[in-house]
Design a protein around this motif. Structure first.
Motif, PDB file in Angstrom:
ATOM      1  N   VAL A 245       0.792  -1.200  -0.013  1.00  0.00           N
ATOM      2  CA  VAL A 245      -0.108   0.203  -0.103  1.00  0.00           C
ATOM      3  C   VAL A 245       0.844   0.975  -0.093  1.00  0.00           C
ATOM      4  N   ILE A 246       0.481   2.232  -0.939  1.00  0.00           N
ATOM      5  CA  ILE A 246       1.452   3.299  -0.866  1.00  0.00           C
ATOM      6  C   ILE A 246       1.376   4.261   0.575  1.00  0.00           C
ATOM      7  N   GLN A 247       2.272   4.556   1.050  1.00  0.00           N
ATOM      8  CA  GLN A 247       2.499   5.532   2.089  1.00  0.00           C
ATOM      9  C   GLN A 247       2.670   6.931   2.183  1.00  0.00           C
ATOM     10  N   SER A 248       3.514   7.252   0.977  1.00  0.00           N
ATOM     11  CA  SER A 248       3.554   8.704   0.699  1.00  0.00           C
ATOM     12  C   SER A 248       4.186   8.850  -0.883  1.00  0.00           C
ATOM     13  N   VAL A 249       3.943   9.971  -1.447  1.00  0.00           N
ATOM     14  CA  VAL A 249       4.053  10.345  -2.737  1.00  0.00           C
ATOM     15  C   VAL A 249       4.967  11.733  -2.639  1.00  0.00           C
ATOM     16  N   SER A 250       6.088  11.747  -3.495  1.00  0.00           N
ATOM     17  CA  SER A 250       6.812  12.981  -3.360  1.00  0.00           C
ATOM     18  C   SER A 250       7.683  13.030  -4.674  1.00  0.00           C
ATOM     19  N   GLY A 251       7.102  13.443  -5.859  1.00  0.00           N
ATOM     20  CA  GLY A 251       7.493  13.409  -7.240  1.00  0.00           C
ATOM     21  C   GLY A 251       7.824  12.159  -7.559  1.00  0.00           C
TER      22      GLY A 251
ATOM     23  N   ILE B  10      -4.910  11.780  -0.209  1.00  0.00           N
ATOM     24  CA  ILE B  10      -4.835  13.101  -0.942  1.00  0.00           C
ATOM     25  C   ILE B  10      -3.764  12.648  -2.023  1.00  0.00           C
ATOM     26  N   GLY B  11      -4.284  13.073  -3.256  1.00  0.00           N
ATOM     27  CA  GLY B  11      -3.417  12.862  -4.213  1.00  0.00           C
ATOM     28  C   GLY B  11      -2.326  14.076  -4.601  1.00  0.00           C
ATOM     29  N   TYR B  12      -1.034  13.622  -4.816  1.00  0.00           N
ATOM     30  CA  TYR B  12      -0.061  14.381  -5.063  1.00  0.00           C
ATOM     31  C   TYR B  12      -0.211  15.457  -6.434  1.00  0.00           C
TER      32      TYR B  12
ATOM     33  N   GLY C  83      -1.221  13.249  -8.887  1.00  0.00           N
ATOM     34  CA  GLY C  83      -3.033  12.498  -8.385  1.00  0.00           C
ATOM     35  C   GLY C  83      -2.773  11.375  -8.031  1.00  0.00           C
ATOM     36  N   VAL C  84      -1.478  10.566  -8.102  1.00  0.00           N
ATOM     37  CA  VAL C  84      -1.442   9.451  -7.129  1.00  0.00           C
ATOM     38  C   VAL C  84      -1.633   9.662  -5.231  1.00  0.00           C
ATOM     39  N   ALA C  85      -2.283   8.751  -4.843  1.00  0.00           N
ATOM     40  CA  ALA C  85      -2.491   9.088  -3.227  1.00  0.00           C
ATOM     41  C   ALA C  85      -2.167   8.077  -2.446  1.00  0.00           C
ATOM     42  N   PRO C  86      -1.757   8.214  -1.407  1.00  0.00           N
ATOM     43  CA  PRO C  86      -1.548   7.203  -0.385  1.00  0.00           C
ATOM     44  C   PRO C  86      -2.708   6.125  -0.265  1.00  0.00           C
ATOM     45  N   GLY C  87      -2.589   5.086   0.114  1.00  0.00           N
ATOM     46  CA  GLY C  87      -3.651   4.131   0.034  1.00  0.00           C
ATOM     47  C   GLY C  87      -3.833   3.368  -0.997  1.00  0.00           C
TER      48      GLY C  87
ATOM     49  N   THR D  12       3.658  11.231 -11.610  1.00  0.00           N
ATOM     50  CA  THR D  12       2.621  10.831 -10.230  1.00  0.00           C
ATOM     51  C   THR D  12       1.808  11.575 -10.098  1.00  0.00           C
TER      52      THR D  12
ATOM     53  N   SER E  89       2.607  14.162  -0.429  1.00  0.00           N
ATOM     54  CA  SER E  89       1.354  13.302   0.303  1.00  0.00           C
ATOM     55  C   SER E  89       1.862  12.259   1.057  1.00  0.00           C
ATOM     56  N   SER E  90       1.644  12.049   2.189  1.00  0.00           N
ATOM     57  CA  SER E  90       1.883  10.722   3.096  1.00  0.00           C
ATOM     58  C   SER E  90       0.619  10.455   3.687  1.00  0.00           C
TER      59      SER E  90
ATOM     60  N   ARG F 237       3.966   0.549   2.294  1.00  0.00           N
ATOM     61  CA  ARG F 237       4.146  -0.477   3.139  1.00  0.00           C
ATOM     62  C   ARG F 237       3.722  -1.951   2.702  1.00  0.00           C
TER      63      ARG F 237
END
Lengths: 590, 473
Positions: free
Chosen positions: A14-20, B23-25, A65-69, A63, B46-47, A26
């Motif tokens: 599962v995605i935990q964070s997105v930065s660029g 929340i989306g990047y 619009g890609v979101a955690p979860g 990336t 977004s984390s 996880r």
């Protein structure tokens, strides 16, 4: 990209964070460098760090619009390329997705996300011709048959190098000629291996070889200053550093067009879109100087333009060198152009800084030197596992910030490569092209290549070259004096040397890449041009000694015609006549 | 719509808020303060549980009670053909008291990369009417050609001259409909009100405003907004070019301010800085703007970019001009020395370059002799420039006759070829004829870059044949 051929997944997280381009996940069960699909759109990415339960992934696509979860799926495979007939005459992005197929699939001129495509056409039928028979013993890498991939290149179908142990052989149990697609079995081996035309190979792992040899054949480029003064060997490495506008890309294009390699792999790494388009439009129409076939028939293009995702830029160099190694295994001489390795290094820096790694020099990661060395070490003149000999020549452009060669990428590259073609902004500014600085550049292959030039061109090739270098050196020294006191203050013999050096610079070192004839200069012509200038030199100095004033010697009718040798198609006659005219005119003066 | 009152930290242009859903990047955020003011921002990171938001208007007035709304979409630009003739702020909202804009489409401002396979190679000459550009560093449709300048130089005048005069030769004889397809999009980032007025007055005076869209982010507007302005500009440009068939000329000024804004955000996020404190991803970021110039197969229009940047300290090794030069297809240098000599426009052709010119000139495009003339003039001018240093030491008398001719050539080149004034519009024939007038100051034998055939046709055997010029002294 080969993941598209088998999309089985081995685990999800599962995605935990997105930065660029950097995403953390996880609960993902993954190994380093596994390829994963990120988010609901299934964006392709690669595992680059594992810390406890947290896996860090670099994503090869935008990336937004890609979101955690959202889920992350693991393919359980490292980033690999598809190898087989169809790699030539293709144009790929940094992770070997064919750009023409992407355009078709996306139905748009823009690169959309989440679309995947195999690197070679899996359905196209190829005519397979066996070269071994049932009962023959084959080892790893051995050629079992041939496919005509393009008009120029016969593709050799090989036993995958990882199908057998070193020195192990096995019997061919079935093989047949006929029409196959790349996934079908064309030969069966006694140890249970089914050989098809399609292989996959992880990009970050060099393909195995028997051993590396000293390269002794030049990669003839048809560029006078390269062949004549700073030659590179087949299997050699070269760097072309230079500030913007100094002609790196034109030099790379010239090499891709005219170098006498069998196969060209051209990697446009983080460069301009229009430049790649130029290659795509030009190469199918240009003729291969060796056989008149379209140039594209021996070329594979990788175009990762500067605005494409940065992670794919990091991988495009590896994609390119892996393709090059595959054709080397067939016994071909491959030349790989990477334009530019600085963009590749910057991609590493960007990813590294997103990972918050401790930076080395100028923010580049501490492993920069190691990565550069690993890349250039994959070049060389090899004895392949199947006994054939092949080579990979690697020519990397470097774009040093501000044209300052002391920066880390240039310096670390220079420690590895053996040919250095230094581009010079001052020369470019006065439109002296190729603007390769003859004082700074060097080639460490010179001596080992001399025997080839002596045998194939002329016995005194090394002496003539040394003569030219000496004159140019002397000119550099004299120019310093001229800057202070003016030319007329020099003694007559030195004024004459300057005149000779001017012909060397303007006629010999300059070459017009956009002139249909001058753009390619075979070594014979390079040699003849040099001997013409040498004739002028010898005759003029004889005349000077006989008392002819230097003003008369520099204003002859015949000498300026040296500048036109480059554009002569029938250069042999022209040179012969010119030499005679120069001799006659100068001798008539005394 | 998700709304929170969970701000945990405010630092520079950044706001951190706790969230309990995904929340989306890059998503757009609205922040409403106690005073009822609404500010806009974008998700930078977004984390799970927490997001970092970059606020365009700046964070002043925000406290921990402000409410944060996530709009569940990335930043969009409302586009329509009706934008032509309008003046917008740096975030794309109208500020000219005109009617409300009814968008035909709302397009993502990030803009996907153009597939190199789908591009069409630019090779159509744009006549700017400026000899230093047309003759020596030709601009073509779909090119990105920045102006490298420094503070106090007339780069704006040059940009305006180009915007005014730019045309594509074959269109001139065509009907009005054809030429009306030309549009200018002007993106101002952090320029002063006065500079902005100059542009606006020029646009209004020449009637160019009707075919222009103006985006204004002025020096006192929020710096962070500058990071979206060029994206708004280019999204509009792409729409007009590739969906409405316009030939769009985009002028972006000043890219230096844009990069300063990037650095500001990078510093606020405590990123590891690259050279001179600019973020390590500045190359990629700039490429995402500049690479949006071009032509696409099967589409009529084109996007041509002329970004203007002022080089800090007139130093082209500074990261901003340096990275720009590596991405763009050449550059035009505005030179302080030539400017102080009163040359208009003060273009220094020697370091200037147009990478796409070789395919855009020649027979059928401009004129058969163009490439040769250009090469010879570059070589002769460079030679003359070199000799000037020498002359200072040894004097003219110590030089040979030929060297003196090169010196005369260099002087005449500047006074006749370059110094045409900001109001003169020269067509390519005139530019090349002046070139021949000047080259004919040199002996025939010295013209080693020109095909003999062209020398035959164009070389002025004696002074009376000169069409435009008498020698400089």
């Amino acid at each position: 990209m080969s993941q598209a051929t088998g999309t089985d997944t081995t685990g999800t997280g599962v995605i935990q964070s997105v930065s660029g381009p950097v995403v953390t996940a996880r609960d993902l069960d993954a190994r380093m460098n596994d390829v994963v699909y990120v988010g609901d759109e299934g964006l392709m990415g690669e595992v680059i760090e594992i810390e406890g339960n947290i896996t860090t992934v670099q994503v090869y696509e935008e990336t937004s619009g890609v979101a955690p979860g959202e889920p992350v799926e693991n393919t359980g495979e490292p980033l690999s390329v598809d190898l087989g007939p169809g790699v030539l005459d293709a144009i790929y992005d940094g992770v070997q997705r064919p750009l023409d197929v992407l355009e078709e699939k996306m139905g748009s001129p823009y690169l959309d996300r989440g679309v995947d495509a195999p690197g070679i056409d899996l359905e196209k039928q190829w005519e397979f011709e066996p070269t071994v028979e049932v009962g023959d013993e084959v080892g790893r890498g051995d050629v079992v048959g041939i496919v005509e991939e393009t008009v120029t290149i016969d593709h050799k179908v090989m036993v995958p190098p990882n199908a057998l142990e070193e020195d192990e052989t096995t019997e061919v149990t079935a093989i047949e000629s006929g029409s196959f697609d790349v996934t079908e079995t064309v030969a069966e081996l006694a140890n249970g291996t089914d050989v098809s035309m399609h292989q996959e190979w992880p990009v970050r792992e060099p393909r195995p070889s028997e051993n590396k040899k000293t390269p002794r054949t030049p990669l003839v480029s048809g560029q006078r200053i390269l062949d004549g003064l700073f030659p590179i060997a087949k299997g050699g490495t070269a760097a072309i550093p230079g500030p913007f506008g100094s002609g790196k890309t034109v030099t790379q294009h010239q090499l891709a067009k005219y170098a006498d390699a069998d196969i060209i792999v051209y990697v446009g790494c983080g460069e301009r879109g229009n430049e790649m388009t130029e290659v795509i439009e030009d190469f199918p129409e240009l003729e291969d100087p060796a056989n008149g076939n379209p140039l594209m028939a021996r070329t594979s293009l990788i175009a990762n333009t500067s605005n494409m995702p940065v992670a794919a830029r990091e991988s495009c160099i590896y994609t390119g060198i892996t393709i090059a190694e595959y054709y080397r295994d067939m016994g071909y001489d491959v030349a790989l152009m990477a334009d530019s390795t600085s963009r590749w290094a910057e991609a590493m820096r960007e990813i590294s800084s997103r990972l918050e790694e401790m930076p080395g020099e100028e923010g580049y990661p501490a492993y920069l030197a190691a990565r550069l060395a690993q890349f250039y070490e994959r070049a060389g003149y090899f004895e392949n596992v199947n006994g054939t000999e092949g080579s990979v020549s690697a020519i990397g452009a470097v774009s040093p910030p501000g044209g300052d060669f002391s920066e880390p990428v240039t310096q670390n590259t220079l420690r590895i490569v053996k040919t250095f073609w230094a581009l010079d902004a001052d020369l470019a500014e006065r439109r002296h092209f190729p603007s390769i600085n003859w004082n700074e550049s060097y080639s460490l292959y010179k001596d080992q290549l001399d025997p080839w030039f002596q045998e194939h061109v002329e016995e005194d090739w090394p002496e003539k070259r040394q003569w030219a270098v000496d004159i140019l050196d002397e000119e550099t020294e004299l120019q310093e004096i001229v800057q202070l006191v003016g030319k007329d203050a020099l003694p007559e013999d030195q004024q004459l040397t300057l005149e000779i050096a001017r012909y060397l610079r303007e006629a010999y070192l300059q070459q017009n890449a956009f002139h249909p004839v001058d753009t390619f200069c075979p070594p014979e012509k390079t040699y003849l041009m040099l001997t013409t200038i040498k004739t002028l030199h010898d005759e003029a100095f004889d005349a000077l000694e006989a008392g002819v004033p230097v003003e008369d010697l520099v204003n002859t009718e015949a000498a300026p015609r040296i500048n036109r040798i480059g554009v002569q198609e029938e250069y042999e006659e022209y040179v012969e006549e010119l030499k005679a005219d120069i001799t006659e005119e100068l001798r008539s003066l005394y | 719509m998700k709304e929170y009152q969970t701000i945990t930290e405010i630092s520079g242009p950044l706001v951190y808020a706790e969230v309990d859903e995904a929340i989306g990047y890059d998503e757009i955020v609205e922040i409403e303060t106690d005073q009822g003011e609404t500010l806009r921002g974008q998700v930078l990171e977004s984390s799970e549980g927490v997001v970092a938001i970059q606020v365009f208007e700046g964070t002043s007035g925000i406290d921990r009670n402000a409410s944060v709304r996530f709009l569940d979409e990335t930043m969009k630009m409302p586009v329509t053909e009706d934008l032509l003739g309008r003046v917008l702020d740096g975030s794309g909202r109208p500020i000219d008291d005109g009617p409300e804009i009814v968008p035909e489409e709302r397009q993502d401002i990030v803009g996907a990369a153009i597939n190199p396979y789908s591009r069409e190679y630019p090779e159509e000459f744009i006549e700017t009417g400026v000899s230093g550009i047309d003759g020596m560093n030709t601009l073509v449709r779909g090119q990105k050609l920045p102006i490298f300048s420094s503070s106090g130089q007339p780069h704006n005048e040059l940009a305006m001259q180009i915007a005014r005069q730019a045309s594509v030769p074959e269109e001139e004889e065509g009907d009005d409909e054809e030429s009306s397809e030309f549009a200018v999009i002007f993106g101002a980032m952090g320029i002063t009100q006065e500079e902005a007025n100059e542009f606006m007055e020029d646009f209004e005076r020449t009637g160019a405003l009707e075919r222009s869209v103006v985006f204004m982010n002025l020096a006192d507007d929020p710096a962070v907004e500058r990071t979206v302005t060029p994206r708004m500009v280019l999204t509009t440009a792409e729409y007009l070019a590739f969906e409405k068939d316009y030939h769009v000329l985009v002028i972006l000024t000043d890219m230096t301010n844009y990069c300063e804004a990037l650095r500001e955000i990078g510093a606020a996020r405590e990123e590891v800085p690259g050279r001179r404190g600019y973020p390590g991803y500045m190359y990629t970021d700039l490429a995402q703007l500049y690479e949006r110039a071009g032509r696409i197969q099967g589409r009529e229009g084109s996007v041509t970019q002329i970004p203007i940047l002022t080089m800090p300290g007139d130093d082209d090794t500074h990261p901003i001009p340096d990275l720009t030069g590596y991405i763009t297809e050449g550059q035009i240098y505005v030179d302080p020395d030539l400017n102080s000599q009163g040359l208009q426009p003060p273009i220094n052709v020697l370091p200037s370059l147009s990478r796409l010119m070789d395919d855009g000139i020649g027979e059928g495009l401009t004129r058969e002799d163009h490439a040769d003339v250009k090469d010879q003039m570059f070589a002769a001018y460079a030679e003359g420039e070199d000799l000037r240093d020498l002359v200072n030491i040894v004097g003219r008398e110590a030089l040979s006759e030929l060297d003196n001719k090169y010196l005369d050539f260099a002087d005449a080149f500047e006074s006749e070829f370059i110094d045409q004034g900001f109001d003169q519009n020269r067509d390519i024939d005139e530019t090349l004829e002046i070139g021949w007038d000047l080259l004919s100051m040199l002996p025939k034998e010295a013209l080693n870059r020109i095909d003999e055939e062209f020398i035959e046709t164009y070389y002025r055997e004696d002074d009376s044949e000169r069409e435009v010029v008498e020698a400089a002294d």
